[in-house]
Design an enzyme around this catalytic site. Structure first.
Site: not given
Lengths: 261, 312
Positions: B138, B274
């Site tokens: 972040c 994923t």
């Protein structure tokens, strides 16, 4: 609501035009529990290309456990779907999402544009009893040109729904947009169901709002999981923030959606 | 033998610092929601662990659409860290999760070092959480938006702050978008991390040539999926040789073979990400496959395979 992953053998493949196809598979768990407006995530090949499943609305189901999907070839995934043959298997996850809800009163109309007609047929199957009881106004179906529209219109009629058609080029029905047929119907109904290109649904939503008629829309967008996990399928919501098409939709009340172009 | 029994066999058990897992296959943060989304399709109790969507202190709406686009053997995402916030998580999500037998690991994220510490402190009070995974990819808003994970000093600051705020096991999730990930790995080890997990997504983009616009509203997004596996594997190998704490491998893992590559490279455990999107049963299939591999190769345990890459 339960979701299933099924390896569904392909029972038939029809081509309605050179680009529009209908695949019917044997998927009994999905057929039995699906509600109109729901969709399935389809793995078009057991391969890493394309990587992600593709969402397809459920077009039709049968008491024999069959589920049909109607689609136009627009990209890689749909081209692969169109090349599949009976006997092959389709890996499906479904039924997913929130479907259409029954009309509160009897009177309703459906309006479909292009491939938006697909989920409305399943809705017609599920609202057959309501249609018979209330003799609703005609279903409105539109497309760019006659092509697959004629056959689809006939199928609604066979089911028991009168149909009015519209084509951009005038080769079938009203010469113009299908939304132009809506005005004379709005005084006779209290619920409209619409599925088609976004600009079309926006016009229908606006007309319904003005006429005080409830409107349910079915949206589509790129999806990765279809399960509400990846958070990739957002649309801007009307009071602010976002909604997820796979979990909060794909069917929304028209006022929930922030309509931009 | 299948189902939960396979997953509880002693030969699959691994330790991530103070945390014991029944098997080394976890689901990656951001790819498995808060677990319940997959309950109809996956036997959640077979999983080695579930790492939930990253939680910030306050709820976040996330980025405008489009947020995802498929790419060759992968996908780009710019979800924007949409999440229900820590109170929302504790109130709405944890009650379901604590009924599972599977350890729940909470991924945390923040704008400032203080936010990470507050989150860690708040979650330290909660029960039924097995560990924290700290997303340091972040932007640090106090340092002009540079990602915590790109600077060893900032990464160490976050690690130390979280370490001091909680007694839960702390796993630092490393960013691959750096020149030398081993530098960051060593810094967080020194600052008190119990383990590291890598990689997070690689920065990438895609363009629509007709409109000449980026495919993602955020322009840039994170690439994940099979396409990133070679990069992830290389980084896991490098980091495993640089630190003594356990390494959890992430990046394009879809099959048993993929998972084994990471373990041989030095990982103690792996995360499936994923792949959960296009094959929800991928993690379960890997657990079954690993069990078979251990048996076929007469290993006492999967632990024997960690860090066994043969060179020369």
């Amino acid at each position: 609501m339960s979701e299933f992953q099924e390896k569904a053998p392909i029972i038939s493949k029809e081509s309605l035009t050179g680009e529009v196809f209908r695949l019917t598979v044997h998927s009994p768990q999905i057929a039995e529990s699906a509600v109109a407006g729901q969709f399935a995530m389809i793995r078009v090949q057991d391969s890493l290309d394309p990587l992600l499943r593709r969402p397809f609305s459920i077009h039709k189901t049968g008491a024999d456990g069959s589920v049909s999907f109607l689609f136009k070839v627009v990209g890689k995934g749909t081209a692969m779907m169109a090349a599949l043959q009976p006997g092959m298997e389709l890996d499906l996850i479904g039924p997913l999402g929130r479907g259409f809800t029954r009309p509160v009163t009897g009177s309703f109309s459906m309006i479909g544009g292009g491939m938006g007609i697909a989920p409305l047929f399943f809705l017609a199957q599920q609202l057959l009893a309501v249609e018979r009881a209330y003799s609703n106004p005609p279903v409105l179906l539109g497309a760019q040109t006659q092509a697959e529209l004629l056959q689809l219109a006939e199928e609604f009629v066979e089911l028991g729904f009168p149909v009015h058609t519209a084509t951009d080029d005038g080769t079938l029905g009203h010469h113009g947009f299908v939304t132009e047929l809506l005005d004379r119907i709005l005084t006779r109904v209290q619920q409209v169901y619409v599925c088609g290109p976004m600009p079309m649904m926006r016009i229908v939503a606006q007309k319904c709002l003005k006429a005080g008629v409830a409107c349910q829309v079915s949206l589509e967008t790129h999806m990765a999981c279809g399960l509400g996990a990846c958070l990739g399928c957002t649309i801007p919501a009307a009071p602010g923030g976002y909604k997820h098409v796979c979990k909060d939709g794909p069917v929304f009340s028209a006022e929930e959606v922030l309509w931009t172009l | 033998m299948d189902s939960v029994k396979t997953a509880l066999l002693p030969e699959l058990r691994v330790n991530i610092g103070p945390l014991t897992l029944n098997n080394p296959v976890l689901t990656a943060s951001g790819t498995f929601g808060y677990g319940r989304e997959f309950a109809d399709l996956v036997n959640l109790n077979r999983l080695g662990g579930i790492i939930v969507k990253g939680i910030s202190y306050e709820p976040r709406h996330g980025n405008p659409p489009p947020r995802i686009i498929e790419t060759a053997c992968g996908m780009l995402n710019a979800i924007g860290l949409e999440n229900v916030g820590v109170e929302g998580f504790l109130r709405e999500k944890l009650p379901y999760l604590k009924n599972l037998q599977t350890p729940v690991i909470v991924n945390i994220l923040g704008d400032t070092v203080e936010e990470y510490a507050r989150l860690a402190g708040r979650l330290d009070d909660a029960r039924d959480i097995a560990a924290l995974e700290v997303n340091i990819s972040c932007p640090n808003v106090k340092k002009g938006g540079v990602a915590f994970g790109t600077d060893p000093l900032m990464a160490a600051d976050v690690t130390r702050a979280v370490r001091q705020a909680t007694s839960l096991p702390v796993i630092i999730k490393l960013s691959p978008n750096v020149t030398d990930v081993t530098v960051i790995a060593r810094a967080v080890e020194e600052a008190g991390a119990d383990a590291v997990s890598l990689i997070n997504t690689l920065l990438g983009m895609a363009i629509d040539v007709r409109s000449r616009r980026p495919r993602l509203a955020n322009v840039v997004g994170g690439l994940s999926g099979p396409a990133i596996k070679p990069v992830a594997l290389r980084m896991v190998w490098q980091v495993a040789r640089a630190v003594s704490i356990p390494v959890i491998g992430i990046g394009g893992i879809t099959t048993t073979e993929d998972a084994l590559e990471f373990i041989i490279a030095g990982a103690t455990a792996v995360q499936v990400g994923t792949a959960n999107f296009f094959q929800p049963t991928a993690a379960e299939a890997i657990i079954t496959g690993m069990t078979q591999f251990v048996r076929d190769n007469n290993l006492q345990s999967i632990r024997e395979l960690t860090n066994t890459l043969q060179l020369d």
